[in-house]
Motif scaffolding. Sequence first.
Motif, PDB file in Angstrom:
ATOM      1  N   ASN A   1       4.444 -76.105  54.121  1.00 15.02           N
ATOM      2  CA  ASN A   1       3.064 -75.870  53.662  1.00 15.02           C
ATOM      3  C   ASN A   1       2.054 -76.858  54.263  1.00 15.02           C
ATOM      4  OD1 ASN A   1       4.017 -73.739  52.073  1.00 15.02           O
ATOM      5  ND2 ASN A   1       4.299 -75.090  50.259  1.00 15.02           N
ATOM      6  N   GLY A   2       2.532 -78.029  54.637  1.00 15.67           N
ATOM      7  CA  GLY A   2       1.634 -79.025  55.218  1.00 15.67           C
ATOM      8  C   GLY A   2       0.855 -79.801  54.191  1.00 15.67           C
ATOM      9  N   SER A   3       1.133 -79.608  52.886  1.00 15.51           N
ATOM     10  CA  SER A   3       0.453 -80.356  51.828  1.00 15.51           C
ATOM     11  C   SER A   3       1.307 -80.263  50.562  1.00 15.51           C
ATOM     12  CB  SER A   3      -0.938 -79.786  51.556  1.00 15.51           C
ATOM     13  OG  SER A   3      -0.838 -78.437  51.129  1.00 15.51           O
ATOM     14  N   GLY A   4       0.936 -81.125  49.548  1.00 20.79           N
ATOM     15  CA  GLY A   4       1.681 -81.075  48.311  1.00 20.79           C
ATOM     16  C   GLY A   4       1.302 -82.181  47.370  1.00 20.79           C
ATOM     17  N   ASN A   5       1.899 -82.197  46.162  1.00 19.60           N
ATOM     18  CA  ASN A   5       1.601 -83.229  45.165  1.00 19.60           C
ATOM     19  C   ASN A   5       2.588 -84.398  45.324  1.00 19.60           C
ATOM     20  OD1 ASN A   5       3.953 -82.222  44.142  1.00 19.60           O
ATOM     21  ND2 ASN A   5       3.070 -81.531  42.191  1.00 19.60           N
ATOM     22  N   CYS A   6       2.615 -85.264  44.289  1.00 20.05           N
ATOM     23  CA  CYS A   6       3.435 -86.492  44.378  1.00 20.05           C
ATOM     24  C   CYS A   6       4.910 -86.194  44.600  1.00 20.05           C
ATOM     25  CB  CYS A   6       3.223 -87.334  43.117  1.00 20.05           C
ATOM     26  SG  CYS A   6       3.737 -86.511  41.572  1.00 20.05           S
ATOM     27  N   TYR A   7       5.410 -85.111  43.978  1.00 14.84           N
ATOM     28  CA  TYR A   7       6.833 -84.784  44.132  1.00 14.84           C
ATOM     29  C   TYR A   7       7.148 -84.314  45.555  1.00 14.84           C
ATOM     30  CZ  TYR A   7       6.515 -84.979  39.054  1.00 14.84           C
ATOM     31  OH  TYR A   7       6.267 -85.376  37.763  1.00 14.84           O
TER      32      TYR A   7
ATOM     33  N   ALA B   1      -5.637 -92.220  34.840  1.00 14.63           N
ATOM     34  CA  ALA B   1      -7.060 -92.440  34.570  1.00 14.63           C
ATOM     35  C   ALA B   1      -7.486 -91.685  33.328  1.00 14.63           C
ATOM     36  CB  ALA B   1      -7.882 -92.007  35.776  1.00 14.63           C
ATOM     37  N   ARG B   2      -6.916 -90.498  33.105  1.00 20.50           N
ATOM     38  CA  ARG B   2      -7.313 -89.710  31.960  1.00 20.50           C
ATOM     39  C   ARG B   2      -6.264 -89.682  30.871  1.00 20.50           C
ATOM     40  NH1 ARG B   2      -9.147 -86.775  36.433  1.00 20.50           N
ATOM     41  NH2 ARG B   2      -7.286 -85.469  36.424  1.00 20.50           N
ATOM     42  N   VAL B   3      -4.981 -89.976  31.237  1.00 21.07           N
ATOM     43  CA  VAL B   3      -3.900 -90.010  30.248  1.00 21.07           C
ATOM     44  C   VAL B   3      -3.150 -91.320  30.392  1.00 21.07           C
ATOM     45  CG1 VAL B   3      -3.628 -87.498  30.136  1.00 21.07           C
ATOM     46  CG2 VAL B   3      -2.322 -88.819  31.825  1.00 21.07           C
ATOM     47  N   ALA B   4      -2.515 -91.728  29.337  1.00 21.51           N
ATOM     48  CA  ALA B   4      -1.790 -93.006  29.355  1.00 21.51           C
ATOM     49  C   ALA B   4      -0.538 -92.923  30.205  1.00 21.51           C
ATOM     50  CB  ALA B   4      -1.436 -93.425  27.933  1.00 21.51           C
ATOM     51  N   GLN B   5       0.148 -91.799  30.174  1.00 21.87           N
ATOM     52  CA  GLN B   5       1.388 -91.639  30.920  1.00 21.87           C
ATOM     53  C   GLN B   5       1.308 -90.384  31.783  1.00 21.87           C
ATOM     54  OE1 GLN B   5       4.640 -91.618  28.100  1.00 21.87           O
ATOM     55  NE2 GLN B   5       4.267 -93.725  27.423  1.00 21.87           N
ATOM     56  N   ALA B   6       0.882 -90.612  32.987  1.00 20.93           N
ATOM     57  CA  ALA B   6       0.721 -89.474  33.895  1.00 20.93           C
ATOM     58  C   ALA B   6       2.045 -89.198  34.583  1.00 20.93           C
ATOM     59  CB  ALA B   6      -0.335 -89.800  34.919  1.00 20.93           C
ATOM     60  N   PRO B   7       2.554 -87.935  34.555  1.00 19.99           N
ATOM     61  CA  PRO B   7       3.807 -87.617  35.275  1.00 19.99           C
ATOM     62  C   PRO B   7       3.652 -87.953  36.745  1.00 19.99           C
ATOM     63  CG  PRO B   7       3.149 -85.820  33.850  1.00 19.99           C
ATOM     64  CD  PRO B   7       1.989 -86.775  33.888  1.00 19.99           C
ATOM     65  N   HIS B   8       4.734 -88.519  37.294  1.00 20.63           N
ATOM     66  CA  HIS B   8       4.619 -88.982  38.677  1.00 20.63           C
ATOM     67  C   HIS B   8       6.009 -88.982  39.333  1.00 20.63           C
ATOM     68  CE1 HIS B   8       2.554 -90.840  41.992  1.00 20.63           C
ATOM     69  NE2 HIS B   8       3.404 -91.868  42.011  1.00 20.63           N
TER      70      HIS B   8
END
Length: 571
Positions: A489-495, A522-529
């Motif tokens: 795809n040439g792009s994607g999220n953290c995973y 920034a908006r939540v305390a525990q952001a999935p990553h």
Amino acid sequence: MRKVQGIVLSFACAVACSLGISSVAYADVEDFESLQDQSLSVQASVDNTSESLDEVSSEDPVSVAVTDPTLDLPLDDSHAQQDAVDPVNEPSSSVGVPEDPEVPSAPSQPIEPEQPSAPSQPTEPEQPSAPSRPMEPDAPTTTPDPSVPQTPEFTQQFAKVDGRWHYFDKSGKGTGAVNITPGWVKREDVWYWFKNANAYAENEWVSVNGAWYYLGEKGHMLSGNRVIDGRRYYLYADGSMVKGVLWQKIGNTWYYINYGGALTTNTWRYINHKWYYFDEFGRMKTGWIQLGGKWYYLNSSGAMSTGWQKVGSCWYFMRSNGIMHEGWGLIGGKWYYLQPSSGHMRTNWIKLDNKWYLLSQSGDMLTGWQKNDNKWYLLANNGIMQTGWHKVNGNWYFMNQGGSMKANTWYYDEYYKRWYYFEGSGRMNTAADTELHDMIEAIINKRTGRGSDALKRAFDYVVSYPYRSGSLYPTGDWGARYAKEMYRNGSGNCYRYAGLFCWIARGLGYKANVVSGWVPGARVAQAPHGWVEVYVNGSTCICDPDLAHEMPGHAWYMVTYANAPTYYHGW
């Protein structure tokens, strides 16, 4: 006058014969006057012998040997008898001068000898008979060689000579008669025991003042370790036999005395619930001994050892009968290997019948997964090291030819004609296939290359991908799946960032894993990553290409959890 002189001469010859005169020579005429004086002395002898002459008869003539002065050879008997003079019947003729011998006539021509006839044909000689067996020659008599010293009859002993005791020294020289009283007598550092004045003890035991002594050949008192009548005894320096029974220590050596004083020799002896061995001299043995091809170990007290024994730096196992064990042995529920011949316990790798086994430092055979020299090995229940493909607890593993497990590497199977990837745990990644392998190899060849800086170039390459939101909370083995999506795809999220970088790192030979968890948001305390862990020299480092793309001003490459720009928490 000549006639009278001839009669007188004939008479003188007869007288000489009667007196034993062997011969009378006829004198020459010219010497006759010299004989006249002799005839007067002969006349006196005639009167004294007339009676003996009358007894001679013609039938027993007296023979007189006459010598021929011309030949100086004795005449034969016939001439002697013919010329003999009989003084009784002497003829009246006078003695004349002997006539000259006749001149011999010239010898006649010798007769030609006859021609010898041809010899006759010799007859065949008779076959000789077989020679008779020669008689056995008499044994030659030997004459003692005076240069060789003769062995004396008695040496270093007492002996009776003419009813008296004499002592003969080592050279055989006697010292003369000695007076003997019963009891001990010492000569040349040797003791003798005289029973009485007429006999000494020889080859027998004697009891003196409660102690036993043995007098051997020639009556010499014995001492030390001796065999007597087929049994071994120990006699002190003074000759007395070791007293008592059971244990006796003489010098630094232990002996076991039987009833009667004989030593225990060449045998095992069970004493106070322990086994001991005594050699041919009766000495108690310690340490290693070999009997009948079997090895035994006797401790410092002489007792036979059983069970595990450490001798020097090695361990040995002695069976309940004391025999050293060799080869495989099941001891206490575990298998051990005791080296044949030497018996010492083996550890680490051993090869038997072209099969490898791994033994622990305690010697027991290992099974299952075992780590040795930072490599993992798989050992079957019988201890044999495994190679090739093996499925353990639902996962596939591949063991190299040397037995070590493949990990953090790609492997192309010639039989299946495809690529497989084995993670750090050795588990085959089921999502990693030939497509993923070829994709990673293309990126390395075209974008990152290899070498010490290749991992940093790979990190920068993945960071350059644009971000695109996607699904959260991945499940299963998501790294390989998301890596393919990021590349396609040439792009994607953290995973997807984490998945692609993880597999490029693995392609470069690093041990790396994807991790899912959370970080402060920034908006939540525990952001999935999602991020990547890389393991180098026992340390765990974090590589986060997603946050490096979003916040490039911070260090997100190969940092530890302690000094990372943010807090990471795995699920």
